[in-house]
Design a protein around this motif. Sequence first.
Motif, PDB file in Angstrom:
ATOM      1  N   VAL A   1       2.562  -0.313  11.920  1.00  0.00           N
ATOM      2  CA  VAL A   1       1.617  -0.015  10.284  1.00  0.00           C
ATOM      3  C   VAL A   1       0.835  -1.326   9.858  1.00  0.00           C
ATOM      4  CG1 VAL A   1       3.406  -0.568   8.164  1.00  0.00           C
ATOM      5  CG2 VAL A   1       4.488   0.262   9.956  1.00  0.00           C
ATOM      6  N   ASP A   2       1.446  -2.492  11.020  1.00  0.00           N
ATOM      7  CA  ASP A   2       0.053  -3.464  10.102  1.00  0.00           C
ATOM      8  C   ASP A   2      -1.439  -3.312  10.557  1.00  0.00           C
ATOM      9  OD1 ASP A   2       2.107  -5.338   8.393  1.00  0.00           O
ATOM     10  OD2 ASP A   2       2.477  -6.235  10.362  1.00  0.00           O
TER      11      ASP A   2
ATOM     12  N   ALA B   1       7.553   1.381   7.633  1.00  0.00           N
ATOM     13  CA  ALA B   1       6.651   0.461   6.017  1.00  0.00           C
ATOM     14  C   ALA B   1       7.353   0.472   4.988  1.00  0.00           C
ATOM     15  CB  ALA B   1       5.775   2.294   6.279  1.00  0.00           C
TER      16      ALA B   1
ATOM     17  N   LYS C   1       8.401  -2.666   5.394  1.00  0.00           N
ATOM     18  CA  LYS C   1       7.576  -3.960   5.132  1.00  0.00           C
ATOM     19  C   LYS C   1       7.085  -3.668   4.269  1.00  0.00           C
ATOM     20  CE  LYS C   1       5.046  -4.782   8.729  1.00  0.00           C
ATOM     21  NZ  LYS C   1       5.450  -5.847   8.922  1.00  0.00           N
TER      22      LYS C   1
ATOM     23  N   MET D   1      -2.888  -0.264  10.799  1.00  0.00           N
ATOM     24  CA  MET D   1      -3.364   1.022   9.974  1.00  0.00           C
ATOM     25  C   MET D   1      -3.090   0.510   8.438  1.00  0.00           C
ATOM     26  SD  MET D   1       0.792   3.080  10.831  1.00  0.00           S
ATOM     27  CE  MET D   1       0.108   4.345   9.425  1.00  0.00           C
ATOM     28  N   MET D   2      -2.297  -0.202   8.009  1.00  0.00           N
ATOM     29  CA  MET D   2      -3.284  -0.960   6.951  1.00  0.00           C
ATOM     30  C   MET D   2      -4.055  -1.490   6.871  1.00  0.00           C
ATOM     31  SD  MET D   2      -0.226   0.932   4.988  1.00  0.00           S
ATOM     32  CE  MET D   2       1.277   1.873   4.838  1.00  0.00           C
TER      33      MET D   2
ATOM     34  N   ARG E   1      -3.517   5.060   3.243  1.00  0.00           N
ATOM     35  CA  ARG E   1      -3.355   5.826   4.477  1.00  0.00           C
ATOM     36  C   ARG E   1      -2.892   7.585   4.432  1.00  0.00           C
ATOM     37  NH1 ARG E   1      -6.359   2.113   4.397  1.00  0.00           N
ATOM     38  NH2 ARG E   1      -6.893   0.335   5.160  1.00  0.00           N
ATOM     39  N   VAL E   2      -3.201   7.463   5.328  1.00  0.00           N
ATOM     40  CA  VAL E   2      -2.778   9.588   5.516  1.00  0.00           C
ATOM     41  C   VAL E   2      -2.894   9.241   7.224  1.00  0.00           C
ATOM     42  CG1 VAL E   2      -3.307  11.360   4.873  1.00  0.00           C
ATOM     43  CG2 VAL E   2      -3.442  10.213   3.576  1.00  0.00           C
TER      44      VAL E   2
ATOM     45  N   TYR F   1      -7.317  -0.244  10.142  1.00  0.00           N
ATOM     46  CA  TYR F   1      -7.960   1.364  10.634  1.00  0.00           C
ATOM     47  C   TYR F   1      -7.936   2.057   9.320  1.00  0.00           C
ATOM     48  CZ  TYR F   1      -7.805  -0.593  15.469  1.00  0.00           C
ATOM     49  OH  TYR F   1      -8.262  -1.310  16.187  1.00  0.00           O
ATOM     50  N   GLU F   2      -9.108   2.616   8.465  1.00  0.00           N
ATOM     51  CA  GLU F   2      -8.940   3.137   7.617  1.00  0.00           C
ATOM     52  C   GLU F   2      -8.574   4.693   7.677  1.00  0.00           C
ATOM     53  OE1 GLU F   2     -11.494   1.871   8.271  1.00  0.00           O
ATOM     54  OE2 GLU F   2     -11.882  -0.027   6.726  1.00  0.00           O
ATOM     55  N   LYS F   3      -9.652   5.293   8.430  1.00  0.00           N
ATOM     56  CA  LYS F   3      -8.747   5.963   9.116  1.00  0.00           C
ATOM     57  C   LYS F   3      -8.042   6.719  10.019  1.00  0.00           C
ATOM     58  CE  LYS F   3     -11.132   8.182   5.349  1.00  0.00           C
ATOM     59  NZ  LYS F   3     -10.492   8.485   4.440  1.00  0.00           N
ATOM     60  N   LEU F   4      -7.204   8.011  10.072  1.00  0.00           N
ATOM     61  CA  LEU F   4      -6.064   7.687  10.979  1.00  0.00           C
ATOM     62  C   LEU F   4      -6.127  10.173  11.818  1.00  0.00           C
ATOM     63  CD1 LEU F   4      -2.865   5.571   9.248  1.00  0.00           C
ATOM     64  CD2 LEU F   4      -4.994   5.142  11.005  1.00  0.00           C
TER      65      LEU F   4
ATOM     66  N   HIS G   1       5.579  -1.312   1.817  1.00  0.00           N
ATOM     67  CA  HIS G   1       5.367   0.067   1.347  1.00  0.00           C
ATOM     68  C   HIS G   1       5.769   0.739   0.658  1.00  0.00           C
ATOM     69  CE1 HIS G   1       1.785  -2.347   3.712  1.00  0.00           C
ATOM     70  NE2 HIS G   1       2.894  -1.971   4.898  1.00  0.00           N
TER      71      HIS G   1
ATOM     72  N   ALA H   1       0.797  -1.613   0.002  1.00  0.00           N
ATOM     73  CA  ALA H   1       0.528  -0.096  -0.415  1.00  0.00           C
ATOM     74  C   ALA H   1       1.278   0.986  -0.164  1.00  0.00           C
ATOM     75  CB  ALA H   1      -0.777  -0.302   1.132  1.00  0.00           C
ATOM     76  N   THR H   2       0.642   2.119   0.491  1.00  0.00           N
ATOM     77  CA  THR H   2       0.920   3.207   0.036  1.00  0.00           C
ATOM     78  C   THR H   2       0.166   4.252   1.077  1.00  0.00           C
ATOM     79  OG1 THR H   2       1.067   3.721  -2.509  1.00  0.00           O
ATOM     80  CG2 THR H   2       1.186   5.657  -1.437  1.00  0.00           C
ATOM     81  N   ILE H   3       1.373   5.413   1.936  1.00  0.00           N
ATOM     82  CA  ILE H   3       1.164   5.562   3.099  1.00  0.00           C
ATOM     83  C   ILE H   3       1.663   6.842   3.046  1.00  0.00           C
ATOM     84  CG2 ILE H   3       2.617   4.268   4.296  1.00  0.00           C
ATOM     85  CD1 ILE H   3       1.526   5.312   6.942  1.00  0.00           C
TER      86      ILE H   3
END
Lengths: 119, 99
Positions: free
Chosen positions: B86-87, A28, A31, B89-90, A112-113, B93-96, A33, A2-4
């Motif tokens: 990190v895991d 990240a 892992k 979050m990904m 994710r942001v 949980y979509e929103k942080l 990302h 994914a992209t964060i």
Amino acid sequence: MATISIGLFSSLIGSMNSDFAVKLAETAVNKGHSVNLWFSGNAVTLARKGQKSFKDYSYLAERLKALQENGVAIVACEACAAARGIHKDDVIEGIAVHSMDWYVARAAKSDRVLHIGGE
Amino acid sequence: MRLGVFVSDCQKNDSMLERLNGEGLGIFFVENGVYHAVIHENGRDSGVLQKKGVNYYALASDIQTRGFTTSEIDSRVNVVTYEDVVDLMMNDYEKLIWL
């Protein structure tokens, strides 16, 4: 993977938030990302070149370079930097300086942001 | 849509944090926020830990740098590493948000 996008707002050098943001970005990337790192407010001071490393003092410049080498896009906010007397030739090589549009566009396309606020 | 809340401080009387509720909410104690997972002021735990249906996490390295051991952490709180964060979050949980 994914992209964060991680936005670091108003944290000075030596702040826990800066250490956390860099460590999260490193983890990240490790892992697999894709990471965007944005500095705004006082956090733009992290982008300044010529920082000197002192024992027991938070020194992130080398770690930022390592993140870049691992493909992390690191960008400082143009207005926030200029407001603090930091201009494009004052910035660590490889760190870009853009307007907020860059961050908003990256955040919009990220999975994710996380905006990390300031003290 | 599940919300992950990063709590980085324990002194601020954060009314937003008080009002945040809901099934599946995740609260991450990081930096000085980890004190929420150990303090017992006046014999009472942190008010943040009283929420129902919330998953609590505390960052192991921030706990250790402050001189606490895992055994001193409130049993409602999961001790996690940066990799776990990190895991979570990904995957969970979509929103942080950051407080």
